[in-house]
Design a protein around this motif. Structure first.
Motif: not given
Length: 751
Positions: A55-61, A73-78
């Protein structure tokens, strides 16, 4: 692309066959694994098919997350790999992503970012935002598509882990690769006969595959063939020609048919016994068109592009009535198919057929008519809303589309287009003026300058434009400035480019594809804008158009009736059924009068029902977010008539089948004087030589379906073919196999 620090170094390499996910709307079954090496791979955990996700954050992963909360509001990084040949400018707009839940509902996902990882440059981080309609459903299956290819599907947990959804059959883990994928080179235009990409190219660039063309494409590149098609062709007199068969010679007639028209009982000079058919209907042009489509080999690409442009710059025989009045319009499309789009705009604006259809020919300062002014903006050049360079709609601060023009601009262009009318001066300026009939051959002119509005005109406003045409100019000066004002609008490239992609390749191109084609429109590489040669090359040679197999479920387009008919006929050597009327000079060729088939399928050639074409180009397939223009005329009735046509062509009869037969009644025979049938002899021989039926079915798979026939479909057809008794194993098996392939949803969608 920005580069991210990668979080998952501990997973070991395991590259496996990729998932094939075939088109749901065209009847494909889902298969989990495939040998297609050009498909993207979604990375899973090392011991399961569950996606490797963070789950990405403002500072990166952040740290890896296995369960995500529902909500937009949920973002997912694959993470995705195997993106061989990724272009430097390919970004998130080149990809699509979706979830499917246990109820088989599909949820498109907004792609937020696409970035290359730092430590493994062959792995990319793809971040998506959840669809707001997706609740606490548990496990879903996720796919990513790129260039018409689908990735394997991996599991993602929404709300909680687990649930009823099952992995695709044959799915296996696809852990993090420690090495980049092999860069295999695939030459689509050479090698074995009937590769999938060559068949696809013939469907996109012509009116259907043909053995002689396939053989030639095997020896030369696509680019060479396109260049040959775009070369200027000369007729016997040394003049440029834009068709293989000569345009019909159809004299212009009075608006009201003469009293002796029907049957010509008094033998009036120059009045054929089929006067209504040949003068007051589109019959001769329809016949010419289908002959061009079936046999006009050196003009196939021009005819295909002209047909596509004609579904943008629409004129209908329903109002034009006379086929002679339609000729100048068709010649304008043909002559500009590989020319300048600005020239097309100008010539079409002054074309008398268009002037009659959209009322510019009667628009004066005293009685202005806004029809043409409105449609040249909405339908022919820029569309209703401002577009990004990739064809997506620009939105304002509230999320609403930004209009590209308003009524004041329509009013301005309406004034520009006043005063023009039919070329009816007895001078050299109107060489085709005919006594007793309006001049639908020469471009429109201004006969009375007082009919043109001399005031200032509000036109389109955009960076670099002059939004006011000054007062006191001639109609000719106003027209040139107005055409320039529209032509240089930033919408024109993506608007025209997307239309051509949808007509030739796929109904749902990625924004990245549209952007590349729009860039070719804006600059052909030599600083020239609107070069149609560059645009057509960009459409047909784009990596999203090319490839042996396309497994993205949203890729492709329903074959409109004209293309469904010609794509079916051309591979089987269509010929004349008979030649009872010597004057028709069949010469062994179909007379091309097969419009009776497409008419019942709601596509009456040169007779669209309105300026919005046979079907609306913005038509969306019900209950989906998918664009599907051709589905606008695909109904229960027309769906049943498609297999009726195939049966008519391959049913019992001499040679291939009954075909479109010449009938005994002379009046009806006048409309099918030669008839049409196909040749199944080669397939009959294949069937006879191989009792299993495999050679027959596999040949049809290669030549009609790009080699993409699903295993389930092949099994069904093999069973049906083998059920034919030994005594009928030749021709009847061939007919059975052709019928089942040509009527299958998998064939009806061009992929």
């Amino acid at each position: 692309m920005s580069r991210l620090s990668f979080v998952g170094r501990r997973w070991r390499t395991l590259l496996v066959p990729l998932g094939v996910f075939l088109c749901l709307i065209s009847g494909f079954n889902v298969a989990a694994q495939s040998p297609y090496e050009d498909a993207p791979i979604l990375i899973s955990q090392p011991d399961s098919t569950r996606a490797l996700t963070v789950q990405p954050t403002r500072g990166g992963f952040g740290t890896p997350v296995s369960i995500f909360q529902p909500g937009t509001k949920t973002k997912i990084t694959v993470f995705v790999t195997n993106l061989k040949g990724l272009l430097d400018d390919e970004d998130k707009t080149a990809f699509r992503a979706e979830f499917q839940d246990a109820k088989y509902l599909r949820y498109p996902l907004e792609i937020v970012s696409f970035e290359q990882t730092v430590e493994r440059k062959w792995v990319y981080a793809l971040t998506v935002r959840l669809n707001g309609q997706l609740g606490n459903v548990g496990d879903v299956l996720m796919r990513v598509t790129w260039r018409g290819m689908s990735s394997n599907r991996v599991r993602v947990a929404i709300g909680h882990e687990g649930g009823k959804i099952k992995d695709d059959e044959g799915a296996v883990p696809t852990p993090m690769p420690d090495e980049p994928p092999a860069e295999d080179f695939v030459a689509f235009a050479v090698g074995l006969p009937w590769t999938g990409d060559r068949v696809r190219f013939m469907e996109q660039a012509t009116f259907g595959p043909k053995a002689s063309l396939e053989s030639r494409l095997r020896r030369i590149s696509y680019s060479t063939w396109i260049a040959e098609q775009m070369e200027e062709k000369l007729d016997a007199n040394g003049d440029l020609r834009y068709s293989t068969f000569a345009y019909p010679k159809i004299p212009l007639m009075p608006a009201a048919p003469p009293t002796d028209c029907d049957g010509n009982p008094n033998n009036v000079a120059d009045l054929p016994p089929t006067c209504f058919r040949d003068r007051y209907s589109m019959y001769l042009l329809q016949r010419w068109f289908y002959r061009e489509a079936l046999y006009g080999e050196d003009q196939q690409l021009r005819r295909r592009v002209s047909w596509a442009l004609g579904q943008m710059w629409v004129v209908s025989g329903r109002e034009t009535v006379q086929s002679g009045r339609m000729l100048s319009y068709l010649k304008t499309l043909d002559s500009n198919a590989f020319g300048s789009y600005r020239q097309l705009m100008k010539e079409m604006t002054l074309n008398p057929t268009m002037g009659n259809y959209l009322d510019m020919a009667i628009s004066t300062r005293q009685s202005p008519n806004e029809n043409y002014a409105r449609e040249i903006l909405q339908l022919f050049t820029i569309g209703l809303y401002m577009l990004n360079p990739d064809g997506t709609v620009k939105l304002d601060g509230t999320g609403a589309p930004i209009p590209s023009y308003d009524q004041s601009i329509v009013n301005g262009f309406t004034k520009v287009f006043t005063g023009w009318s039919f070329c009816e001066l007895p001078t050299a300026q109107c060489p085709n003026r005919t006594q007793g009939a309006l001049n639908f051959t020469d471009p429109m002119i201004v006969i009375n300058p007082a009919n043109h509005d001399p005031g200032s005109k509000q036109v389109l406003t955009y960076p670099g434009s002059s939004s006011i045409i000054p007062a006191g100019q001639t109609a000719e000066q106003d027209l040139e400035q107005a055409i320039d004002n529209i032509f240089h609008h930033p919408n024109v490239g993506p608007f025209v480019g997307k239309h051509l992609i949808q007509q030739l390749v796929t109904s749902n191109p990625t924004p990245a594809y549209v952007k590349r084609v729009a860039a070719a429109f804006n600059n052909n590489g030599s600083g020239i804008r609107g070069d149609m040669k560059a645009v057509i090359r960009a459409v047909l040679l784009d990596p999203e158009a090319r490839g042996n197999i396309k497994t993205d479920p949203d890729y492709g387009k329903l074959r409109e009736p004209v293309l469904y008919v010609t794509n079916f006929l051309r591979p089987f050597n269509p010929v004349a059924q008979a030649n009872p009327v010597a004057a028709e000079n069949c010469a062994g060729l179909s007379d091309g009068m097969i419009n009776s088939v497409t008419f019942t399928l709601d596509q009456d050639v040169y007779n669209p029902p309105s300026v919005f074409n046979y079907y609306p180009m913005d038509y969306t397939i019900p209950n989906t977010p998918l664009s599907g223009p051709e589905f606008g005329i695909f109904s229960t009735g027309t769906a049943l008539k498609r297999p009726n046509f195939v049966h008519q062509m391959i049913g019992p009869g001499t040679g291939g089948g009954n075909g479109i037969t010449v009938v005994n009644n002379q009046q009806a025979a006048n409309y099918t004087p030669c008839g049409t049938r196909i040749d199944l002899l080669r397939l009959q021989q294949l069937s006879t030589s191989d009792p299993t039926g495999a050679a027959l079915v596999d040949t049809l798979n290669r030549e009609m379906m790009h080699g993409a026939m699903s295993t389930q479909m092949r099994n069904y057809i093999m069973t049906a073919v083998q059920a034919v008794t030994a005594n009928d194993a030749g021709l009847k098996r061939a007919r059975t196999a052709v019928y089942l392939v040509a009527t299958a949803p998998q064939f009806q969608v061009q992929r």
